[in-house]
Design an enzyme around this catalytic site. Structure first.
Site, mmCIF file in Angstrom:
data_model
loop_
_atom_site.group_PDB
_atom_site.id
_atom_site.type_symbol
_atom_site.label_atom_id
_atom_site.label_comp_id
_atom_site.label_asym_id
_atom_site.label_seq_id
_atom_site.Cartn_x
_atom_site.Cartn_y
_atom_site.Cartn_z
ATOM 1 N N THR A 197 3.609 1.096 10.382
ATOM 2 C CA THR A 197 2.805 2.237 9.982
ATOM 3 C C THR A 197 2.685 3.090 11.225
ATOM 4 O O THR A 197 3.123 2.698 12.304
ATOM 5 C CB THR A 197 1.389 1.817 9.539
ATOM 6 N N ARG A 223 3.072 -1.666 -5.407
ATOM 7 C CA ARG A 223 2.388 -2.376 -4.322
ATOM 8 C C ARG A 223 1.544 -1.398 -3.504
ATOM 9 O O ARG A 223 1.954 -0.284 -3.212
ATOM 10 C CB ARG A 223 3.436 -3.061 -3.437
ATOM 11 N N VAL A 224 0.340 -1.800 -3.134
ATOM 12 C CA VAL A 224 -0.588 -0.945 -2.393
ATOM 13 C C VAL A 224 -0.661 -1.405 -0.945
ATOM 14 O O VAL A 224 -0.893 -2.579 -0.662
ATOM 15 C CB VAL A 224 -1.988 -0.969 -3.035
ATOM 16 N N ASP A 230 -2.213 -1.450 2.999
ATOM 17 C CA ASP A 230 -3.554 -1.490 3.587
ATOM 18 C C ASP A 230 -3.981 -0.154 4.166
ATOM 19 O O ASP A 230 -5.164 0.080 4.402
ATOM 20 C CB ASP A 230 -3.594 -2.534 4.703
ATOM 21 N N THR A 239 -1.726 -1.957 11.906
ATOM 22 C CA THR A 239 -0.315 -1.916 11.564
ATOM 23 C C THR A 239 0.208 -3.343 11.455
ATOM 24 O O THR A 239 -0.318 -4.250 12.091
ATOM 25 C CB THR A 239 0.490 -1.131 12.622
ATOM 26 N N GLY A 240 1.235 -3.538 10.648
ATOM 27 C CA GLY A 240 1.783 -4.872 10.471
ATOM 28 C C GLY A 240 1.903 -5.202 8.993
ATOM 29 O O GLY A 240 2.077 -4.301 8.167
ATOM 30 N N ILE A 241 1.803 -6.443 8.638
ATOM 31 C CA ILE A 241 1.890 -6.844 7.236
ATOM 32 C C ILE A 241 0.571 -6.524 6.544
ATOM 33 O O ILE A 241 -0.477 -7.085 6.865
ATOM 34 C CB ILE A 241 2.227 -8.338 7.106
ATOM 35 N N GLY A 242 0.638 -5.600 5.592
ATOM 36 C CA GLY A 242 -0.571 -5.100 4.963
ATOM 37 C C GLY A 242 -1.401 -6.164 4.282
ATOM 38 O O GLY A 242 -2.635 -6.132 4.327
#
Length: 317
Positions: A180, A208-209, A211, A229-232
């Site tokens: 992100t 898919r939503v 974060d 940032t990273g895996i939501g």
């Protein structure tokens, strides 16, 4: 809570190693250029919220990052983007989820700040873009398209696309990245704001939503502001941004808040990073991933986190 000097920190993603030295140089140049431009606007007296929007727009314009132009493609070959904006002085959140064919998703989030309905998804986002008379824009770059074509040829075995688009001959093991962009600003009046924008993790299931347009990934109040940032899904499971801000609001030093939050995240096997500012002007960052693509401006020094050791680390400037 007046602050003599503004402070700025931005990020362009977190994940595994960013590859060749040439790419590191290009990323550093891009991040440093943008953080300097945002700082100049803050130094001229602009509000934290306006500075955050400007910074997000600049990063959405860069094909280096997974937001706006350069966003990853979802499993059906389309780009759907999300963005969140929070004005800490008003403690007001607004966001846009899975919007298509716009250049700057952050503009829609900013437009919604004074609205009674402040988070819109897909159909509502499309209607808002028409209401704002935004010119349709195709954010797909050639590198991102090639990335999707390779993933399709491999039956979408990769769980997500790269945070930084790779050339066609890039090795397959560089693709497990997450991305992100985010901007956090403390202005000259001591007000905080945070903004986050993303193209998603790429190759994901439709609907898919992320974060980024939730308070788990982007949160601010009068005491602290955080962009993640990273895996939501990991970020939402930890409610990371809001958790850190609440801890600072309750009197915890921001470095201690990061250390505690990222210690918990490591125990839970999370994969992400975050940047933050406190009302006292402390610039903070943390990661559980190999790299965090962040740069900051203290008023005296421009620095970054591009060459940290891998693994969980936190720090304050």
């Amino acid at each position: 809570m007046t602050q003599a000097l503004p402070k700025v920190i931005i990020h362009g993603g977190a994940g595994s190693a960013h590859g060749h030295k040439e790419r590191l140089v290009a990323l550093r140049e891009d991040l440093h250029s943008i953080v300097k431009q945002v700082y100049s606007k803050a130094e001229a007296g602009a509000s934290a919220r306006d500075c955050v929007v400007m910074g997000c727009r600049l990063m959405e314009d860069s094909p280096h990052f997974n937001a706006g132009y350069g966003s990853v493609l979802q499993s059906d070959g389309q780009v759907r983007m999300s963005a969140g904006l929070m004005d800490g002085s008003a403690q007001r959140f607004s966001g846009i989820i899975n919007v298509s064919r716009v250049r700057h998703p952050i503009d829609l989030a900013a437009y919604l700040q004074p609205a009674p309905d402040r988070v819109l998804s897909d159909f509502g986002a499309a209607e808002l873009a028409r209401e704002m008379a935004l010119v349709p824009f195709d954010p797909i770059t050639d590198l991102r398209l090639q990335e999707w074509i390779r993933a399709r040829a491999n039956n979408f075995q990769s769980p997500m696309a790269g945070v930084v688009a790779e050339t066609v001959d890039a090795p397959e093991d560089v693709e497990s990245r997450r991305g992100t962009i985010g901007v956090v600003v403390l202005d000259m009046d001591g007000h905080l704001a945070a903004g986050t924008s993303t193209g998603g993790k790429g190759l994901e299931r439709l609907g898919r939503v992320s974060d980024s347009a939730t308070v788990a990934g982007n949160y601010a109040n009068a005491f602290a502001a955080v962009s993640c940032t990273g895996i939501g899904e990991d970020i939402m499971d930890e409610c990371l941004a809001a958790r850190i801000v609440v801890r600072v609001s309750d009197g915890m030093d921001i470095l201690a808040a990061f250390e505690k939050s990222f210690g918990e995240a490591t125990e839970h096997g999370r994969d992400f990073g975050a940047i933050a500012l406190s009302y006292q002007g402390q610039i903070a960052w943390g990661k559980t991933s190999d790299v965090l693509l962040a740069a900051y401006h203290t008023g005296d020094v421009v620095g970054d986190t591009l060459e940290l050791d891998s693994g969980t680390l936190t720090g304050v400037v």
